[in-house]
Structure formats: structure tokens, C-alpha cells
Scaffold this motif. Structure first.
Motif, PDB file in Angstrom:
ATOM      1  N   PHE B 103       0.961  -0.966   0.032  1.00 16.25           N
ATOM      2  CA  PHE B 103       0.353   0.178  -0.751  1.00 16.25           C
ATOM      3  C   PHE B 103       0.804   1.120  -0.106  1.00 16.25           C
ATOM      4  CE2 PHE B 103      -5.050  -0.298   0.312  1.00 16.25           C
ATOM      5  CZ  PHE B 103      -4.408  -2.064   0.221  1.00 16.25           C
ATOM      6  N   PHE B 104       2.030   1.177   0.433  1.00 14.53           N
ATOM      7  CA  PHE B 104       3.064   2.870   0.483  1.00 14.53           C
ATOM      8  C   PHE B 104       3.540   2.788  -0.641  1.00 14.53           C
ATOM      9  CE2 PHE B 104       2.685   1.991   4.685  1.00 14.53           C
ATOM     10  CZ  PHE B 104       2.751   3.531   5.744  1.00 14.53           C
ATOM     11  N   GLY B 105       4.066   1.212  -1.270  1.00 15.97           N
ATOM     12  CA  GLY B 105       3.923   1.270  -3.040  1.00 15.97           C
ATOM     13  C   GLY B 105       2.881   1.918  -3.450  1.00 15.97           C
ATOM     14  N   LEU B 106       1.610   2.118  -3.890  1.00 16.27           N
ATOM     15  CA  LEU B 106       0.476   2.045  -4.102  1.00 16.27           C
ATOM     16  C   LEU B 106       0.221   3.268  -4.224  1.00 16.27           C
ATOM     17  CD1 LEU B 106      -2.768  -0.603  -3.397  1.00 16.27           C
ATOM     18  CD2 LEU B 106      -0.781  -0.069  -5.934  1.00 16.27           C
ATOM     19  N   PHE B 107       0.642   4.081  -2.549  1.00 18.35           N
ATOM     20  CA  PHE B 107       0.754   5.857  -2.350  1.00 18.35           C
ATOM     21  C   PHE B 107       2.053   6.262  -3.628  1.00 18.35           C
ATOM     22  CE2 PHE B 107       3.409   7.995  -0.110  1.00 18.35           C
ATOM     23  CZ  PHE B 107       3.083   9.487  -0.357  1.00 18.35           C
ATOM     24  N   ALA B 108       2.968   5.722  -3.180  1.00 15.25           N
ATOM     25  CA  ALA B 108       4.313   6.056  -4.212  1.00 15.25           C
ATOM     26  C   ALA B 108       3.536   6.136  -6.032  1.00 15.25           C
ATOM     27  CB  ALA B 108       5.510   5.658  -3.688  1.00 15.25           C
ATOM     28  N   THR B 109       3.028   5.223  -6.486  1.00 20.11           N
ATOM     29  CA  THR B 109       2.543   5.111  -7.425  1.00 20.11           C
ATOM     30  C   THR B 109       1.995   6.402  -7.849  1.00 20.11           C
ATOM     31  OG1 THR B 109       3.498   2.950  -6.909  1.00 20.11           O
ATOM     32  CG2 THR B 109       2.280   2.978  -9.959  1.00 20.11           C
ATOM     33  N   VAL B 110       1.148   6.114  -6.859  1.00 20.94           N
ATOM     34  CA  VAL B 110      -0.057   7.303  -6.882  1.00 20.94           C
ATOM     35  C   VAL B 110       0.566   8.314  -7.463  1.00 20.94           C
ATOM     36  CG1 VAL B 110      -2.151   8.088  -6.646  1.00 20.94           C
ATOM     37  CG2 VAL B 110      -1.715   6.058  -6.595  1.00 20.94           C
ATOM     38  N   SER B 111       1.650   9.178  -6.368  1.00 22.78           N
ATOM     39  CA  SER B 111       1.973  10.406  -5.993  1.00 22.78           C
ATOM     40  C   SER B 111       2.574  10.934  -7.732  1.00 22.78           C
ATOM     41  CB  SER B 111       2.512  10.079  -4.836  1.00 22.78           C
ATOM     42  OG  SER B 111       2.615  11.366  -4.728  1.00 22.78           O
ATOM     43  N   LEU B 112       3.934   9.408  -7.970  1.00 24.77           N
ATOM     44  CA  LEU B 112       4.313   9.960  -9.135  1.00 24.77           C
ATOM     45  C   LEU B 112       3.722   9.798 -10.294  1.00 24.77           C
ATOM     46  CD1 LEU B 112       7.589   6.577  -9.642  1.00 24.77           C
ATOM     47  CD2 LEU B 112       8.033   9.022  -9.779  1.00 24.77           C
ATOM     48  N   ILE B 113       2.011   9.888 -10.375  1.00 22.97           N
ATOM     49  CA  ILE B 113       1.387   9.604 -11.242  1.00 22.97           C
ATOM     50  C   ILE B 113       0.914  10.923 -11.833  1.00 22.97           C
ATOM     51  CG2 ILE B 113      -0.730   8.868 -12.298  1.00 22.97           C
ATOM     52  CD1 ILE B 113       0.284   6.410 -11.869  1.00 22.97           C
ATOM     53  N   ILE B 114       0.414  11.973 -10.266  1.00 25.82           N
ATOM     54  CA  ILE B 114       0.528  12.756  -9.582  1.00 25.82           C
ATOM     55  C   ILE B 114       1.293  14.324 -10.270  1.00 25.82           C
ATOM     56  CG2 ILE B 114      -0.644  14.781  -8.366  1.00 25.82           C
ATOM     57  CD1 ILE B 114      -1.975  12.083  -7.282  1.00 25.82           C
ATOM     58  N   HIS B 115       2.143  13.203 -10.249  1.00 26.92           N
ATOM     59  CA  HIS B 115       2.935  14.601  -9.788  1.00 26.92           C
ATOM     60  C   HIS B 115       4.181  15.116 -11.337  1.00 26.92           C
ATOM     61  CE1 HIS B 115       2.950  15.012  -5.394  1.00 26.92           C
ATOM     62  NE2 HIS B 115       3.354  16.532  -5.483  1.00 26.92           N
ATOM     63  N   THR B 116       3.239  13.809 -12.154  1.00 30.43           N
ATOM     64  CA  THR B 116       4.392  13.920 -13.441  1.00 30.43           C
ATOM     65  C   THR B 116       3.753  14.073 -14.695  1.00 30.43           C
ATOM     66  OG1 THR B 116       3.942  11.086 -13.646  1.00 30.43           O
ATOM     67  CG2 THR B 116       6.480  12.287 -13.083  1.00 30.43           C
ATOM     68  N   THR B 117       2.086  13.935 -14.693  1.00 34.02           N
ATOM     69  CA  THR B 117       1.169  14.446 -15.514  1.00 34.02           C
ATOM     70  C   THR B 117       0.023  14.920 -14.405  1.00 34.02           C
ATOM     71  OG1 THR B 117      -0.519  12.791 -15.023  1.00 34.02           O
ATOM     72  CG2 THR B 117       1.179  11.679 -16.231  1.00 34.02           C
ATOM     73  N   GLU B 118      -0.644  15.516 -15.811  1.00 30.88           N
ATOM     74  CA  GLU B 118      -1.818  15.962 -14.765  1.00 30.88           C
ATOM     75  C   GLU B 118      -3.391  15.455 -14.751  1.00 30.88           C
ATOM     76  OE1 GLU B 118      -1.688  20.535 -14.871  1.00 30.88           O
ATOM     77  OE2 GLU B 118      -0.279  20.117 -14.707  1.00 30.88           O
ATOM     78  N   ALA B 119      -3.279  14.083 -15.034  1.00 34.84           N
ATOM     79  CA  ALA B 119      -3.538  13.559 -14.918  1.00 34.84           C
ATOM     80  C   ALA B 119      -4.816  13.284 -13.554  1.00 34.84           C
ATOM     81  CB  ALA B 119      -4.080  12.055 -15.124  1.00 34.84           C
ATOM     82  N   ALA B 120      -4.722  13.554 -12.539  1.00 33.37           N
ATOM     83  CA  ALA B 120      -5.530  13.205 -11.408  1.00 33.37           C
ATOM     84  C   ALA B 120      -5.387  14.562 -10.177  1.00 33.37           C
ATOM     85  CB  ALA B 120      -5.142  11.827 -10.362  1.00 33.37           C
ATOM     86  N   PRO B 121      -6.447  14.570  -9.685  1.00 27.13           N
ATOM     87  CA  PRO B 121      -6.348  15.717  -8.594  1.00 27.13           C
ATOM     88  C   PRO B 121      -5.072  15.342  -7.282  1.00 27.13           C
ATOM     89  CG  PRO B 121      -7.950  14.747  -7.964  1.00 27.13           C
ATOM     90  CD  PRO B 121      -7.588  13.606  -9.102  1.00 27.13           C
ATOM     91  N   LEU B 122      -4.387  16.856  -7.552  1.00 31.29           N
ATOM     92  CA  LEU B 122      -3.656  16.962  -6.519  1.00 31.29           C
ATOM     93  C   LEU B 122      -3.974  15.781  -5.042  1.00 31.29           C
ATOM     94  CD1 LEU B 122      -0.882  18.097  -7.210  1.00 31.29           C
ATOM     95  CD2 LEU B 122      -1.396  19.902  -5.519  1.00 31.29           C
ATOM     96  N   ALA B 123      -4.906  16.555  -4.061  1.00 33.87           N
ATOM     97  CA  ALA B 123      -5.188  15.837  -3.065  1.00 33.87           C
ATOM     98  C   ALA B 123      -5.231  14.309  -2.595  1.00 33.87           C
ATOM     99  CB  ALA B 123      -7.024  16.512  -2.740  1.00 33.87           C
ATOM    100  N   LEU B 124      -5.346  13.743  -3.985  1.00 36.40           N
ATOM    101  CA  LEU B 124      -5.319  12.530  -4.107  1.00 36.40           C
ATOM    102  C   LEU B 124      -3.866  11.833  -3.554  1.00 36.40           C
ATOM    103  CD1 LEU B 124      -6.850  10.287  -5.568  1.00 36.40           C
ATOM    104  CD2 LEU B 124      -5.923  10.027  -7.077  1.00 36.40           C
TER     105      LEU B 124
END
Lengths: 277, 277, 277, 277
Positions: B103-124
């Protein structure tokens, strides 16, 4: 400490703190409401700061006194944590109490730093207060092992006020200056104060007969007693709030408006620290 | 893993994370406060992003390492979930720990996606962090079946920090960039880190005598110990915050204002990512 | 009191209160929504105040009646708290109930003061209401010692509504005038009212056979019954809300706009007390 | 119902609901973000309304089907609540399940009324949803008397999702249109859906050996399984969100901007219903 005095001392501490806070927040609220008729004199930013610094110093002083009393009072551990001869922990109850005082000392220290320098964000004092209360409740929770029913019950009742204050102080991080939350915190502090006295009288009656610590009827009576303490604390806080409001209102009215104009020019500072956050 | 190392590893992980977060949020807060004197250079949106991407990559890397260590370390299940020969689940503890790392890996993955693309809302990213902590606490809660009293107790104490962080991260969804919440989360992360070490020392003492896991006095001492860890973590976070604040303040002062003007024109970007949400 | 009447009385009290609140908040919400077509007449600040004062007086009156009935009713303690002859607390149940009424009386008193003078902040009435409900739940919680399973269960179910109302009233301190929260509080008050009647019928059936207080099936049925009461309360509140909305809408439509203009000039007052907070 | 089918049916219901909600909220969020390039066409207020009405009708239909199936399915109580011959409650489990469906039916009814008329405040649908989930969890909580350990455990795990959804739906009353909360609710709905299937497979394995319902290892495995379901649900919701975002983004890009100008003039309506609240 497990004595009448060991409950009366923190009781007095919280009672005085609760009453003082009520007066302080009532003055600030009253001056803010009477802004139009020249309230800046009573609650200028500088005087608010001075008040907070004095308050923090006093709390810090009493926390130190509390810690020293727990450590070096009669039957205290004198900083000895482990008895290497008999191989057991020494005076853990006194250490627990000293740790509770420690967190209130930390709150006071941080509050001092916040109000003397500009280093830290203002809301930090409420967080430290919330942590201090939480720590108090947390230690009490694991403090009651093996005691008799009524002893456990009177301490658990205390936790309603303690965790209530934790919650209110935490909410104040986001709603600083909300008079409702401030008065609620004052009320719960007064309840804590009077309840510590009540616990002292119940568990270590200075005169008169001992209480039967296993009687369910005593437990039911004590629970109701807690409600009465709450009602009594609400009464005290209300009366104080009304007196302070009236006094502030009449003192401001008497001040001639001309002087006000002069004052305003001289003390052009933000009306209340809440707005600086 | 049930060994000293199995507690020291996550302990170090959380300790480093807590200290790093403290430094990061202190820098951002200090630059925001010193906006006037040219802070955009230190915390431009682009550099903030780069930092977040590096941080997420490192967390992702260590989560993978943690999962692999749990699976293929000595005594690990090597991806085998059910022992068909002896008809029972295999190494469920290691699987539990691997799930926590997942789950910490999932957090890091989503955080990577959020900050490299504009796909997801920041607060995610805060939601994912809250879920990761919640999952850790949730698994610990059902992890303690049949252990001895002190073993259960030290793990339950851990849950105060874990669920505390869950709550704080969840609140940050709505109050992103609130320095009080950020520092509180840092503090609780440091507490988790040091407490994992403490648990290792208590349950698997590397040298010296074993602890009596059934002595109520040990339980009372350990509880107080947790308060001390909290006070210690508060101290570390405060000191780091002060150092960072001073350094940022003095570095910004030294920069000549002319250069600032040039910079401002060049990097006309939003001051902090919080305002982009 | 432990009788059918002792449950029917507070039941009726809460039922009436819930229905009255629904009507009141529906009127205010409907007039606010129809602002454009001259709603100031129906919900002017002055008339709102008058309504609140009447409501508070009625609640205060019934709280006093409740307290007196508990004290001086047949089998009441007649203000005697301790039986010095037989050395035990006297009629603690009646004292508990009287204390519950006391806190609703305090709520009504504070509400009276808030709406007759300008002394106290408006949101204080919601805090007092939250405290009154909390106190009711708190006393019920420690009220159930040694009773049979179903007796405990029906009282515990009551606590869902009581503590739910505490939470909603507390939230209303920050979200005053939110119609969703207001209707939720009305619904829970109606649930409390009808549930008190249900408890009376189950524990002291006026006619028909006694219930088996130890049958798990009865417990499962009673739990489902609580859901039905909730659905029924939601129905009542919805129907009342719709009727009031329609009536307000049509009455306002009929008023000629000319008269409105005159009214507007005469009653230039804030549209709703919520905005004065 | 206590059968495989009795768990598979609600499981499918929640799974479909979760996936549908993800798609819906993703479309709305994507169109809001792409406002500039003519999103009003895809998510005009009128089309949003139509969607909500269809959704509510479908939920209402399936709630009715669920209630009828529980009542008149094989082994159902056929509206008989009390067996007067053998003097006991009849088929309480089916009645419980029917009550759960009833509250989702009430949610759908209120949602229909809100979106077809202007009678009720918009946020009421979230409150009704919160109440429906709360009621489901509440009944499950008192539904587990006398079952075996694993049976109780798998149902308790379900409550994390159910009460989580209650909390999220309640928060949405105040933060309507917050995509983070919406996606969290979708995720928890998918978890509920897949977990119902899992419960069916564990308690009523359609083929293969029975599970040992008293083995602590099974309990530990099942707990971890729940985490995996959560991770899986997060994956599904993320993938759906990404696909929808991309599709919306590309479809809007292809539309020539001229047509947009015409559309804008024709459909001058508020961009999203969230802003109408």
C-alpha cells in the motif's frame, strides 16, 4: 501520589487555569464586539502578547514545580527509574504524573517561543495544548490497572473532560478565536479542576467515613455528581463571562471619543491576533 | 518477520521519512512566509515537483525492497500462499507485512503519476497516504492474535501513531498546505520510526536479559516510554523546523534584490502548489 | 421512574419537540428560498426572535415540570438524596432523570437569555443543546447496571439517536442554518420520541403478555424495529417539510407585490438571524 | 438468506453501482476541468439531471426487487412477521435484509424527488445515502449473534466499507462535488461488492471443501484478503477514471470551436449542479 493532596494540587491548578482563561477570552471577545467605541486600548496586539507571555511563564513555572514535587516529594523516585537491587521499576505512578506535567511544560515553552519571537505559526500553541491534554488522558487510561471499581470509574469520568478538551483544542487550530469553543474549553477545564477535588474527597476522605469502593449505587451517584460538576462549571463560566462583558462595555462607554481618535492614530495595530493567523 | 531486524528496518524507514518530510515542509513554509524577499527561487513550482517525484521514486523503491525482503528473505514464503501438503496457510505474517509495503508502494505510484502528469487531482496523494496508514493499522489490529500481553500492548501503542497519521493525512485533503497538520504528521512518523526500534529492543533484546512479557509494571513503563518518544519526536521536529527556518531566512536575505527582480520576471509561476489545487 | 408513564412522558415531549422543530425550520427555509417574492413578512427577525423566546419558555416550563414530577411524584425522593437511617443513596434513578431534565432546562434558560438580550453569542444555544443531549446519553450509559439483556438493549439503541443529536447540534455551531442538519436533528428527535413510547410498551406492556427479556430473537426484532422507527420519522419529517413548503409558497404568491414594496420599506431588517452571527 | 446467491446478488448490485458511479463522477470531473474547450455539451445541467433520474429509478427498481425477493423467495416470510402458532418471530434474517433494501429504496425515492422537482435541497440525497449505509451497517452489527468466529469476522470486515461510506457520504453534504471523496466512495462501494462475493465463496463454497470456520489462520488470511480487495478496487476505479478522462479529453478536442460558440449561446446554464447548491 495517591493522596488527597496529590489530587487537590492539580485540581487547584486546573480550576485557576479555567477561571483565568474564561476572564481572558471574555475580555478579548467583549473588546472585539465593542470595536466601534474604541476597544483597541484594552486589547491591543501588544498587550495581548504580554498577557500570553505572562500566562505561559506561569504555566511553565507550575509545571516545573509539579515535576519536582512528584520527583522529590516524600515518597518520590528522586529521578531513579529502575531499582536494580530488587529488579523492578520504581515509583511508576510518580513518573507518570511527572510526564503529564512535562507535556504541559512543553506547551508553555512553545507558547512562550510563539509569542516572544515570530518563529512559529500561531496555531501551534493550540496543537501543543491538544497534545498535552491527549497525553494526560492517554497516561490515565493505562494507569488504572488493578484498582477497585469506583477508583477506576472516577478516573474514567475525568477522561470525558480531558479528551473533550483535546478535541476542542484541536478544533481551535482551524477555528481560532471562536468564542464558543473557547468557553467550552474553559468549562471543561473548570470541570477537571473541581473533579480532581471530588476524586480526592472520595478516595482519600480527609475526615468522615471511607467510601465503599465496590457499591454500584456509589458508582451511580458519582456519575450523576459529574453532571452536577459540569452544570456548576457552566454556571461559573457564564457568570464570569457576563461580569466581564458588562465591565468592558461600561468602561469603554465612559472613555471620551476624542481620546480615542488620538489613541487610534498612535496604536494602529491589528485589532486581534486572530486576524493575523 | 518477528525479529529485531524486522522491526529495525521499518523503523529506520519511518524515521528517515519523518525527518525528510520535516525538512521539506519547513523549507516550503519558510519560503512562503518570506515571499516578499524573493523566495520563488527556492521553492518554484518546478523544483517542488522535481522533489516530489524524487521522493515518490525513493518510497516506491523501498516499498519494493520491503516486499521482496519479506517474500524472499530467509524464512519468507517465496510467493507461496498455501501449503498444499500440510494444508495450511504459509507464512501469513510475512504476507501481512508485504501487503503493508504494497500500500505504501501504491501511494508512491499514485504520487508519481500525479506529479509527472496532470491526470489526477493533487489531493489524491494525501488520500492514498491516509489509506496506506489505515491499511497498516488495520492489518496490525488483526495481527496480534494469541501473543503475550506486552507484545500486544507495544503493537497497540503503535496504532495511536498510525491511526493518528491516517486522520491527519485525511484532514490534509481539505486543508492542504496547513503547516500545523504537516508538522503533526512528521512528528507522528518520527514516533512510529523510533517506536519500531523500541519494540525491537523490547521483544527481541539483542543483548542483555529478556523482558518479562507478563509483568503489569513493564506495561506501565512502556506506556510512559511512548509519551517520551512523542516528546522526543516533537523536539526533533521543532529543532529541524527552527534550523531550516533560519537557514532559509538568511540565505534569502543575502541575495541582492536586483537579481530578484530579474528572477521574478523569468519564473512567473505560482508561488506554491497548494494554490493550484 | 421505571413505568409505562415514565417513558411515555418524555416520549411525548420529544415527539412534540421534533414535529415543532420541523415546522419551524421548514418555514424559515421556505421563506429564505422565496426571498424574491416578499418573504420578509413571514420570517422577519423580530418574529423569529419572538418564536424562539416562546419555544424556550415552553421547554423551560416542561423541564421544571419534569424535574418536579421526578422529585415529588409518587415514589420520588422528595429532594432527599441520602437515606441516613439505612445508609444508602435514595431513589438514584429519579435523581438521574431529574438531572437530565435539568440540562434541558439550562439549554432553555440560555436560549431565553440569548434571544431576549444581546449578551451572548448566538451559536451558544446549539452548544447548550449538544451538552443537554450529551448529558442525557452519558447518564443513560451508566444507568443500565444489572438490568436484563433486552432492557439494556432498548436503552442502548436510544443512545444512537441521543449521541447522533449531540453530534448534529455540535456541527450546527459551525454550520448554523444548514437545513440538512436541522432536518436530521428533527428526525432524530422524532425517533427518540417514538422510541420512548416503544420502550414503554416493551418493558411495561399496559396489556397483553410480558416480553421475554432474554430471548435473542426479541433482540433482533427490536433492532429492526428501531430502523422502522427511523424510516417512519423520516417520513413524518418529509411530509411536514413538503406541506409547509407548499403553504409558504402559495401564501407568498398570493400577496400582491405592491404591498410588498411597502412592507420592505417598513421592515428593513436582516433576512434571517443566521446572517447576523 | 444465508446462501451463496443471497450474497452474490447484493455483491453484484454494489459492484455495478460502484463502477457506474466511478464512470459518472469521472465524466463530470473531466468536463469541469476541460471547461475552456466546450464541455457544457457533455455535462449540461439538463443531461446531468436526466442521468440522476435514470440512476435513481434503477436503484429504486432493484431495491423493490430485493425486498420482494427476500419476502417471497423460497424460504421467505411472505410478509408474515410473527408465527402465532409457535409463538416466535418468523424469518427475522429475511426481514432484516428487506429493511436494508428499504432504506436504499428510500434514498432512491428522495433522490428522484430532488431531481424531478425543486422541492428539496440538493444535499439531501447525500444524507439519505449516508443513512442508508448507516442502517445497513447498524443491522449487520446486531445480526451476528451466535454465529461462528469466521462468519462474524467476514461480516465485521464488511462494516469497515459500510461505515466508511456512511462517513464519506456525510462529508459530501458539506463538500459536494469533491472528486476525492466521490472516488473514495466509489472505491468503497466496489470493495463492498467484491467482498459480498468473497463472503459467499467462503461461507457457502459452491464447490470444493468447506472452510474451517474456527481456524485463527483462516481469520488472518481473510483479513489480508480484505486489503487485497481494497487494492483491487482502487485499481479498478483508477483505470476507469483514466480511461474516462482520456476519452472526454479527446472527444472535446475534436469538436470544432465554432460549434462551441453556438452551443454556449444556446445552453447558457450553470456548468455543474454543484454550484447551484
Amino acid at each position: 501520589m495517591g493522596s488527597f493532596r496529590g489530587h487537590a494540587l492539580p485540581g487547584t491548578f486546573f480550576l485557576v487555569a479555567g477561571i483565568w482563561w474564561t476572564v481572558k477570552y471574555s475580555i478579548w471577545h467583549a473588546t472585539r464586539r465593542n470595536k466601534g467605541i474604541g476597544s483597541t486600548r484594552l486589547a491591543s496586539r501588544a498587550s495581548q502578547r504580554r498577557l500570553e507571555i505572562i500566562e505561559s511563564s506561569v504555566i511553565l513555572f507550575f509545571s516545573l514545580v509539579g515535576m519536582l514535587a512528584e520527583q522529590f516529594g516524600s515518597g518520590g523516585p528522586k529521578l531513579q527509574l529502575y531499582d536494580f537491587v530488587e529488579k523492578h521499576w520504581d515509583h511508576l505512578h510518580s513518573w507518570h504524573h511527572a510526564t503529564m506535567y512535562l507535556f504541559f511544560g512543553l506547551f508553555a515553552t512553545v507558547s512562550l517561543i510563539i509569542h516572544t519571537t515570530e518563529a512559529a505559526p500561531l496555531a501551534l500553541d493550540r496543537l501543543m495544548l491538544a497534545i498535552a491534554f491527549f497525553n494526560e488522558g492517554f497516561l490515565f487510561l493505562y494507569h488504572l490497572h488493578g484498582r477497585s471499581m469506583l477508583d477506576v470509574h472516577v478516573h474514567l469520568l475525568l477522561l470525558y473532560a480531558v479528551f473533550g478538551e483535546t478535541l476542542v483544542a484541536f478544533l481551535e487550530i482551524f477555528h481560532r478565536g471562536n468564542i464558543i469553543l473557547e468557553l467550552l474549553r474553559c468549562t471543561l477545564t473548570v470541570v477537571q479542576g473541581t473533579w480532581f477535588w471530588e476524586v480526592g474527597f472520595v478516595l482519600y476522605p480527609p475526615r468522615g467515613p471511607e467510601w465503599d469502593l465496590k457499591d454500584p449505587n456509589n458508582m451511580m451517584f458519582i456519575t450523576m455528581c459529574y453532571s452536577w460538576h459540569l452544570a456548576f462549571a457552566m454556571l461559573i463560566v457564564s457568570v464570569l463571562y457576563c461580569i466581564v462583558s458588562c465591565v468592558v462595555h461600561f468602561r469603554l462607554k465612559k472613555t471620551p471619543p476624542v481620546e480615542m481618535g488620538l489613541l487610534k492614530a498612535r496604536e494602529r495595530d491589528p485589532e486581534s491576533e486572530d486576524e493575523l493567523m
